[in-house]
Write an enzyme that holds these catalytic residues in place. Structure first.
Site, short mmCIF file in Angstrom:
data_model
loop_
_atom_site.label_atom_id
_atom_site.label_comp_id
_atom_site.label_asym_id
_atom_site.label_seq_id
_atom_site.Cartn_x
_atom_site.Cartn_y
_atom_site.Cartn_z
CG LEU A 147 11.73 2.52 -1.05
CD1 LEU A 147 10.36 3.15 -1.18
CD2 LEU A 147 12.61 2.90 -2.21
CB SER A 148 12.63 4.29 5.04
OG SER A 148 11.60 3.42 5.47
NE ARG A 173 3.92 6.60 1.67
CZ ARG A 173 4.27 5.38 2.06
NH1 ARG A 173 4.86 4.56 1.22
NH2 ARG A 173 4.02 5.00 3.29
CD GLU A 225 10.69 -7.37 6.05
OE1 GLU A 225 11.08 -8.38 6.68
OE2 GLU A 225 10.15 -6.40 6.59
CG HIS A 228 5.48 -2.34 10.08
ND1 HIS A 228 6.80 -2.74 10.15
CD2 HIS A 228 5.45 -1.31 9.18
CE1 HIS A 228 7.52 -1.96 9.36
NE2 HIS A 228 6.73 -1.10 8.75
NE ARG A 231 7.26 4.21 9.86
CZ ARG A 231 6.13 4.35 9.15
NH1 ARG A 231 5.73 3.37 8.36
NH2 ARG A 231 5.42 5.46 9.20
CG ASP A 236 -0.46 -17.26 8.61
OD1 ASP A 236 0.59 -17.31 9.27
OD2 ASP A 236 -1.59 -17.21 9.13
CB ALA A 259 1.62 0.04 6.37
N PRO A 311 0.79 -1.23 0.00
CG PRO A 311 -0.12 -1.12 2.12
CD PRO A 311 0.51 -2.07 1.17
CG ASN A 312 -0.25 4.25 1.33
OD1 ASN A 312 -1.25 4.74 0.82
ND2 ASN A 312 -0.26 3.69 2.52
#
Ligand code: DQA
Length: 144
Positions: free
Chosen positions: A100-101, A17, A97, A79, A110, A86, A76, A9-10
């Site tokens: 970016l940040s 953003r 996984e 988290h 986070r 699952d 998001a 998402p986002n």
């Protein structure tokens, strides 16, 4: 070698953003960089984004037998999502996984990733380069 890049998402809003956190590069620019690196290394890439948890779950399920590795920026949902965790565990396609940040240098909520324990590893904090580095990680995911 077929790699499935999934974005949560986002991430469709990258470029506009919170540029102070995520930079000015769009998701389309990132995809172009990933494709350039993958072509050099002889890998085939699919690149998708969804704001919907269930759609990400469905794509992870469908990856079995189709892709050799999944690179996942669950955003998001990293988290919060037991469903994504699952799905990764159920399907068994090696999953990396990425963020970016540097999630460990940000807010405490986070620091915890629900998907990390079922992923092969985590690349976090290198901006768009997290994606480029993930191409190499995916290709070598079974190397010891
Ligand atoms: C992110 C980090 C997450 O904490 C956040 O919710 C995102 C982006 C990253 O790529 O840095 O949406 O996954």
């Amino acid at each position: 070698m077929k790699i499935l890049f999934l974005n949560g998402p986002n991430l469709n809003l990258l470029g506009q953003r919170e540029p102070e956190v995520y930079g000015r590069t769009t998701l389309a620019d990132i995809e172009a960089k990933v494709r350039e690196r993958a072509t050099k290394l002889g890998a085939d890439v699919s690149f998708r984004q969804s704001n919907l948890e269930g759609e990400l779950v469905a794509w992870i399920q469908q990856a079995k037998g189709e892709f050799d590795a999944v690179v996942l920026n669950a955003a998001a949902y990293s988290h919060t999502s037991i469903a994504l965790r699952d799905a990764i565990a159920a399907v068994g396609v090696p999953t990396i996984e990425i963020h970016l940040s540097n999630v460990h240098a940000r807010e405490e909520f986070r620091h915890k990733s629900l998907i990390a324990p079922v992923c092969r590893g985590q690349i976090t904090g290198f901006g768009t380069n997290s994606y480029v580095l993930a191409v190499e990680a995916a290709i070598n995911v079974n190397a010891k």
